[in-house]
Design a protein around this motif. Structure first.
Motif, PDB file in Angstrom:
ATOM      1  N   PHE A  33     -12.881  32.649   6.924  1.00  0.00           N
ATOM      2  CA  PHE A  33     -11.893  33.270   5.826  1.00  0.00           C
ATOM      3  C   PHE A  33     -11.222  31.782   5.278  1.00  0.00           C
ATOM      4  O   PHE A  33     -11.106  31.958   3.959  1.00  0.00           O
ATOM      5  N   GLY A  34     -10.828  30.931   5.876  1.00  0.00           N
ATOM      6  CA  GLY A  34     -10.224  29.607   5.449  1.00  0.00           C
ATOM      7  C   GLY A  34     -11.232  29.147   4.298  1.00  0.00           C
ATOM      8  O   GLY A  34     -10.745  28.580   3.420  1.00  0.00           O
ATOM      9  N   LEU A  35     -12.678  28.909   4.737  1.00  0.00           N
ATOM     10  CA  LEU A  35     -13.365  28.455   3.636  1.00  0.00           C
ATOM     11  C   LEU A  35     -13.599  29.573   2.403  1.00  0.00           C
ATOM     12  O   LEU A  35     -13.621  28.951   1.167  1.00  0.00           O
ATOM     13  N   ALA A  36     -13.339  30.674   2.765  1.00  0.00           N
ATOM     14  CA  ALA A  36     -13.398  31.519   1.373  1.00  0.00           C
ATOM     15  C   ALA A  36     -12.018  31.177   0.589  1.00  0.00           C
ATOM     16  O   ALA A  36     -12.205  31.237  -0.676  1.00  0.00           O
ATOM     17  N   THR A  37     -10.960  30.919   1.217  1.00  0.00           N
ATOM     18  CA  THR A  37      -9.680  30.718   0.463  1.00  0.00           C
ATOM     19  C   THR A  37      -9.825  29.308  -0.255  1.00  0.00           C
ATOM     20  O   THR A  37      -9.503  29.453  -1.596  1.00  0.00           O
ATOM     21  N   THR A  38     -10.337  28.185   0.368  1.00  0.00           N
ATOM     22  CA  THR A  38     -10.563  26.920  -0.311  1.00  0.00           C
ATOM     23  C   THR A  38     -11.649  27.296  -1.523  1.00  0.00           C
ATOM     24  O   THR A  38     -11.479  26.623  -2.609  1.00  0.00           O
ATOM     25  N   ALA A  39     -12.702  28.173  -1.474  1.00  0.00           N
ATOM     26  CA  ALA A  39     -13.709  28.415  -2.362  1.00  0.00           C
ATOM     27  C   ALA A  39     -13.095  29.055  -3.798  1.00  0.00           C
ATOM     28  O   ALA A  39     -13.148  28.920  -4.960  1.00  0.00           O
ATOM     29  N   VAL A  40     -12.042  30.035  -3.244  1.00  0.00           N
ATOM     30  CA  VAL A  40     -11.300  30.511  -4.336  1.00  0.00           C
ATOM     31  C   VAL A  40     -10.629  29.675  -5.337  1.00  0.00           C
ATOM     32  O   VAL A  40     -10.576  29.460  -6.589  1.00  0.00           O
ATOM     33  N   HIS A  41      -9.793  28.611  -4.703  1.00  0.00           N
ATOM     34  CA  HIS A  41      -9.281  27.409  -5.548  1.00  0.00           C
ATOM     35  C   HIS A  41     -10.025  26.586  -6.109  1.00  0.00           C
ATOM     36  O   HIS A  41      -9.793  25.895  -7.118  1.00  0.00           O
ATOM     37  N   ARG A  42     -11.450  26.670  -5.696  1.00  0.00           N
ATOM     38  CA  ARG A  42     -12.346  25.696  -6.542  1.00  0.00           C
ATOM     39  C   ARG A  42     -13.013  26.547  -7.761  1.00  0.00           C
ATOM     40  O   ARG A  42     -13.813  26.192  -8.452  1.00  0.00           O
ATOM     41  N   ARG A  43     -12.634  28.012  -7.607  1.00  0.00           N
ATOM     42  CA  ARG A  43     -13.284  28.913  -8.333  1.00  0.00           C
ATOM     43  C   ARG A  43     -14.906  29.136  -8.192  1.00  0.00           C
ATOM     44  O   ARG A  43     -15.666  29.463  -9.141  1.00  0.00           O
ATOM     45  N   ASP A  44     -15.117  28.756  -6.971  1.00  0.00           N
ATOM     46  CA  ASP A  44     -16.531  29.067  -6.515  1.00  0.00           C
ATOM     47  C   ASP A  44     -16.599  30.408  -5.752  1.00  0.00           C
ATOM     48  O   ASP A  44     -16.689  30.666  -4.640  1.00  0.00           O
ATOM     49  N   TRP A  45     -16.572  31.547  -6.754  1.00  0.00           N
ATOM     50  CA  TRP A  45     -16.599  32.805  -6.447  1.00  0.00           C
ATOM     51  C   TRP A  45     -17.699  33.153  -5.430  1.00  0.00           C
ATOM     52  O   TRP A  45     -17.517  34.281  -4.687  1.00  0.00           O
ATOM     53  N   GLN A  46     -18.808  32.700  -5.932  1.00  0.00           N
ATOM     54  CA  GLN A  46     -20.082  33.073  -4.858  1.00  0.00           C
ATOM     55  C   GLN A  46     -19.870  32.623  -3.506  1.00  0.00           C
ATOM     56  O   GLN A  46     -19.951  33.353  -2.731  1.00  0.00           O
ATOM     57  N   GLY A  47     -19.500  31.412  -3.375  1.00  0.00           N
ATOM     58  CA  GLY A  47     -19.132  30.835  -2.092  1.00  0.00           C
ATOM     59  C   GLY A  47     -17.966  31.624  -1.337  1.00  0.00           C
ATOM     60  O   GLY A  47     -17.879  31.878  -0.198  1.00  0.00           O
ATOM     61  N   ALA A  48     -16.775  31.861  -2.260  1.00  0.00           N
ATOM     62  CA  ALA A  48     -15.843  32.776  -1.649  1.00  0.00           C
ATOM     63  C   ALA A  48     -16.122  34.237  -1.185  1.00  0.00           C
ATOM     64  O   ALA A  48     -15.906  34.660  -0.064  1.00  0.00           O
ATOM     65  N   LYS A  49     -17.094  34.760  -2.012  1.00  0.00           N
ATOM     66  CA  LYS A  49     -17.701  36.077  -1.572  1.00  0.00           C
ATOM     67  C   LYS A  49     -18.474  35.958  -0.239  1.00  0.00           C
ATOM     68  O   LYS A  49     -18.084  36.967   0.756  1.00  0.00           O
ATOM     69  N   GLU A  50     -19.271  35.071  -0.126  1.00  0.00           N
ATOM     70  CA  GLU A  50     -20.046  34.818   1.104  1.00  0.00           C
ATOM     71  C   GLU A  50     -19.304  34.475   2.337  1.00  0.00           C
ATOM     72  O   GLU A  50     -19.494  35.233   3.280  1.00  0.00           O
ATOM     73  N   GLU A  51     -18.292  33.803   2.198  1.00  0.00           N
ATOM     74  CA  GLU A  51     -17.536  33.429   3.398  1.00  0.00           C
ATOM     75  C   GLU A  51     -16.618  34.315   3.805  1.00  0.00           C
ATOM     76  O   GLU A  51     -16.290  34.855   4.986  1.00  0.00           O
ATOM     77  N   ALA A  52     -16.059  35.073   3.016  1.00  0.00           N
ATOM     78  CA  ALA A  52     -15.062  36.435   3.110  1.00  0.00           C
ATOM     79  C   ALA A  52     -15.878  37.481   3.753  1.00  0.00           C
ATOM     80  O   ALA A  52     -15.618  38.080   4.729  1.00  0.00           O
ATOM     81  N   LEU A  53     -17.284  37.941   3.174  1.00  0.00           N
ATOM     82  CA  LEU A  53     -18.069  38.775   3.803  1.00  0.00           C
ATOM     83  C   LEU A  53     -18.271  38.427   5.311  1.00  0.00           C
ATOM     84  O   LEU A  53     -18.599  39.309   6.199  1.00  0.00           O
ATOM     85  N   THR A  54     -18.767  37.075   5.380  1.00  0.00           N
ATOM     86  CA  THR A  54     -19.131  36.758   6.822  1.00  0.00           C
ATOM     87  C   THR A  54     -17.728  36.925   7.897  1.00  0.00           C
ATOM     88  O   THR A  54     -17.988  37.510   8.984  1.00  0.00           O
ATOM     89  N   ALA A  55     -16.607  36.625   7.453  1.00  0.00           N
ATOM     90  CA  ALA A  55     -15.413  36.808   8.075  1.00  0.00           C
ATOM     91  C   ALA A  55     -15.248  38.345   8.447  1.00  0.00           C
ATOM     92  O   ALA A  55     -14.952  38.661   9.598  1.00  0.00           O
ATOM     93  N   ILE A  56     -15.548  39.177   7.544  1.00  0.00           N
ATOM     94  CA  ILE A  56     -15.159  40.664   7.732  1.00  0.00           C
ATOM     95  C   ILE A  56     -16.431  41.058   8.794  1.00  0.00           C
ATOM     96  O   ILE A  56     -16.014  42.242   9.623  1.00  0.00           O
TER      97      ILE A  56
END
Length: 366
Positions: A33-56
């Motif tokens: 989830f932490g990696l998802a939040t850092t990806a959001v701040h980089r506007r890396d939406w694909q990376g944020a999606k993958e990390e958030a779904l992994t956390a879920i």
């Protein structure tokens, strides 16, 4: 370190620390989830999606991960999946103003549903109002003034939960299929409560990771896995038919696939803070550099949010709650033990439970 860097908005450094955590523990939902939040701040939406779904996938009942996943899926153009994730965020945690605000914008922009958008804007404002009230004076609006823990927050009635009529009949407890949870703030008396349950004949799930010490001479009766509930819940299968101690702040992370009896013990916050300071002094450690007043407001807000979440889960038939006062347990242990026996509804030796209370240690109970 990763979370400290996130709080300081050092995104690249934060990301590097989260990656180190995952290298050591690939199943750590919080790190993904932490990696998802850092990806959001980089506007890396694909990376944020993958990390958030992994956390879920690692921890389903993780509302912020559903929220980040919904936000990322929306930016990736996956509209229906985004809507599902955002809905999941507010289903798991109705007290989530950012998720309600995003759902309002989503409903308006994607589905042209003005009514739903207005509803979520209203919910966002109501949640923010309650949080502001908690921070100001610790009051819980619309809560049960008797302290019985049976009030249902009106805000949950405005959410379209599935199976809302599934309130369980807890008249008879199936001990083999139910988890008994002893909870409260740290230093509120949860160890004493566990000692009462064990003496009364309830099997307890404990290990030896935290032995007795001068701050708690009768033992903490803790299970190490309980501290990791936010990221890991598989261990709960071992708790069926047992009592286990879980700190109050972690209760919103309970999986909804089990049935629970929750006994929550309350103690005046000045006493809790004083007891914490004594323990830290005995351990020759310094506490956090936060004032007692700020700490009390934080505890008040946390307990208020936990109680509303417990009310929601009770309505959905997942658990029932018994609220106890620490002072009552010390002053009248026989009366409190009888209340516990009535609440559990199973064979329970209330006399032995009462005898487990040691008033002479009340200044140190946790």
């Amino acid at each position: 370190m990763a979370e400290v860097c996130t709080g300081m908005r050092y995104w690249e450094l934060s990301e590097s620390y989260y990656e180190k955590v995952i290298a050591l523990d690939p199943q750590n939902a919080q790190a993904h989830f932490g990696l998802a939040t850092t990806a959001v701040h980089r506007r890396d939406w694909q990376g944020a999606k993958e990390e958030a779904l992994t956390a879920i996938g690692l921890h389903y009942h993780f509302a912020p991960a559903h929220y980040i996943a919904g936000l990322a899926l929306w930016h990736c153009g996956e509209i229906d999946d985004a809507f599902t994730s955002l809905q999941n965020a507010v289903r798991i945690n109705p007290l989530y103003p950012a998720a309600h605000r995003t759902l309002a914008s989503f409903q308006f922009k994607e589905y042209n549903d003005w009514e739903a958008a207005a509803r979520h804007r209203r919910l966002a404002r109501e949640v923010r109002r309650r949080i502001t009230l908690y921070e100001a004076n610790g009051e819980v609006p619309d809560s049960d003034p008797t302290g019985s823990g049976q009030a249902i927050s009106p805000i949950t009635d405005e959410i379209d939960f599935e199976n809302e009529d599934a309130t369980a009949d807890f008249a008879a407890l199936d001990r083999s299929d139910t988890i008994i949870i002893a909870t409260g703030l740290p230093r509120a008396g949860t160890s004493m409560l566990m000692q009462m349950l064990r003496a009364g004949g309830i099997p307890v799930l404990v290990d030896d990771h935290r032995p007795a010490d001068p701050s708690n001479e009768r033992g903490y009766l803790e299970f190490a896995g309980a501290k990791k509930l936010r990221a890991e819940s598989d261990w709960l299968c071992q708790a069926k038919g047992h009592a286990v101690k879980i700190v109050a702040q972690l209760l919103p992370h309970l999986p909804q696939s089990y049935r629970y009896r929750v006994i929550m013990i309350h103690r005046p916050l000045p006493e809790i803070i004083a007891s914490q300071k004594k323990m830290l002094q005995r351990l020759d450690k310094q506490g956090a550099t936060i004032t007692d007043k700020a700490l009390m407001h934080t505890f008040q807000r946390q307990v208020a949010q936990v109680r509303i979440m417990l009310a929601l889960l009770r309505k959905r038939g997942i658990l029932d709650v018994l609220d106890l006062q620490y002072a009552d347990a010390v002053r009248a242990p026989n009366e409190v033990s009888v209340r516990i026996a009535e609440f559990l509804g199973v064979p329970f030796d209330s006399g032995a439970a009462a005898a487990a209370v040691a008033p002479d240690l009340q200044h140190e109970c946790s």
